[in-house]
Design a protein around this motif. Structure first.
Motif, short mmCIF file in Angstrom:
data_model
loop_
_atom_site.label_atom_id
_atom_site.label_comp_id
_atom_site.label_asym_id
_atom_site.label_seq_id
_atom_site.Cartn_x
_atom_site.Cartn_y
_atom_site.Cartn_z
N ASN A 226 0.85 -1.19 0.00
CA ASN A 226 0.00 0.00 0.00
C ASN A 226 0.89 1.25 0.00
N ALA A 227 0.77 2.05 -1.04
CA ALA A 227 1.61 3.24 -1.16
C ALA A 227 1.32 4.27 -0.06
N ASP A 228 0.13 4.18 0.57
CA ASP A 228 -0.24 5.14 1.61
C ASP A 228 0.20 4.70 3.00
N ARG A 250 -2.67 2.12 -4.58
CA ARG A 250 -3.08 3.30 -3.81
C ARG A 250 -4.60 3.40 -3.86
N ASN A 251 -5.20 3.65 -2.71
CA ASN A 251 -6.65 3.79 -2.54
C ASN A 251 -7.39 2.46 -2.69
#
Length: 435
Positions: A226-228, A250-251
């Motif tokens: 997860n990039a976040d 992402r998201n």
């Protein structure tokens, strides 16, 4: 009558010699037909490449198989009819009208033994060697009788065409891949080819028939980053994973924005003043490569090699992410499971003491067939759970059992609408209680 017979024999000694020579010629034609039909084109090509001229003659003959067989059949029938006619005329002179019956019985026995069974058994015991021995003589005969054979074949094709049967000189009833597969199965049954070798060759032949969707890791079991997430969490996710490459999202897991390579991550961490807490994992991620789920494995393998990339994201016709496919996934279709020291030990298949097999629902049918030498169909479903749902036409309940393709499938565990575990045993064990 015996004196009369020997008297006739003395008068017809030339006829007797002719009959014997015709029977030998008939055996030659029968044996040649069997040997040249059974000779291996691949073996002849190899011998010809090594300088064996006779193998080249055999190869040239079997390239026009219809012309060859037609010429041999013409020669065989010609000598058989002539030998029978001479024998009949000889026996008529000795025994009168009853000589026809005696000649028929004698020639039937002689032709069956010495013109059919004996030469064909000899030829089929060593077809390549026999074919190379007779090839020079057969080539001369085909050169003489070949035009007549071609005319006969043309007449046969014309007659069959009237009834809607079209014969092609080049087309085979089996494709080249089917012929190779049949040969591999035959050699395996005969004990001349190990199962592992047969599976590897079969996997190579399957590349053109299978699609990426058949071997991909589905998005429900896909490991991703997860990039976040905080940078240190993302770094730990990559380093703790058994995989070298991981998709970055992402998201939503269906929104793949990159692919993180463990080596790129380690290089970035080796830079001065770079710590996991301040690393921007998005910057080191490679651009994702999206491929259609309908791409054949052969095309995808060529694309991997051409682009020098080992990882691709699989999407359906609407652009929705379906999973991921790697070069290793395709290679495993050829050589079988490739395991290293970082691979997970649990493969989803476990043998029980009672002979049954415990299988995770996500295990591919092809993997089961390869490992257990089964023949479960994989045309309509990819996983074993999908096969049970397809055959039962419903979402089974736990402890529900089904029998098809010679196996008893018992649903052991289900999560929502997914079958997660099955017990499989031979169908002849249906008297055993369900789980």
């Amino acid at each position: 009558m015996l004196e009369a017979f020997f008297s006739v024999v003395a008068d017809y000694w030339l006829t007797l010699i002719s009959i014997v020579l015709l029977i030998i010629a008939s055996g030659f034609f029968s044996g040649s037909e069997t040997a040249l039909t059974a000779a291996s084109p691949a073996r002849m090509h190899t011998l010809e490449s090594n300088g064996d001229e006779r193998a080249g003659v055999v190869g040239a003959l079997i390239k026009r198989r219809d012309r060859l067989i037609g010429a041999l059949l013409i020669g065989n029938n010609l000598v058989n009819i002539l030998a029978s006619s001479l024998t009949t005329s000889l026996f008529l002179a000795v025994f009168g009208d009853s000589g026809v019956a005696f000649a028929t019985l004698l020639m039937t026995a002689l032709l069956v033994i010495f013109s059919e069974v004996l030469p064909k058994s000899w030829a089929i015991s060593a077809p390549d060697r026999f074919a190379m021995f007779v090839a020079p003589f057969v080539r001369l005969f085909v050169a003489v009788v070949g035009p007549l054979s071609s005319g006969v074949n043309a007449i046969v094709r014309g007659i069959l065409a009237i009834f809607g049967v079209n014969l092609s000189r080049e087309a085979s009833m089996l494709s080249a891949h089917e012929e190779l597969r049949s040969a591999l199965d035959h050699l395996h049954r005969e004990g001349g080819f190990k199962k592992a070798d047969r599976d590897r060759m079969g996997g190579l032949l399957d590349l053109e028939e299978l699609e990426v969707s058949d071997v991909m890791k589905h998005r429900t079991v896909m490991r991703a980053v997860n990039a976040d997430d905080p940078p240190e969490v993302a770094v730990r996710t990559v380093l703790e994973s058994p995989f070298t490459r991981m998709p970055l999202w992402r998201n939503s897991t269906e929104n793949i924005i990159g692919v993180v390579h463990a080596k790129d991550l380690l290089r970035a961490l080796a830079e001065p003043n770079v710590e996991p807490e301040n690393l921007d994992i998005v910057k080191i991620a490679q651009k994702p490569w999206f491929v259609p789920d309908s791409t054949t494995l052969k095309d995808q393998l060529n694309a991997f090699l051409r682009r020098k990339v080992h990882f691709a994201v699989v999407v359906d016709e609407y652009g929705e992410v379906q999973g991921i496919v790697t070069l290793e996934d395709i290679l495993e279709e050829i050589v079988g499971d490739i395991a290293d020291e970082h691979d997970l030990e649990i493969q989803g298949v476990r043998q029980e003491a009672d002979g049954s097999i415990i299988v995770d629902g996500s295990v591919p049918i092809r993997d089961l067939n390869r490992a257990l030498d089964w023949n479960l169909p994989d045309d309509e479903a990819t996983t074993i759970a999908g096969l049970v749902i397809h055959e039962s036409k419903l979402i089974p309940q736990e402890r529900q059992a089904f029998t098809f393709y010679g196996k008893r499938f018992i649903v052991m565990k289900r999560e929502k609408n997914r079958i997660t575990r099955l017990r499989i045993r031979p169908a002849d064990s249906v008297n055993l209680p369900a789980e």
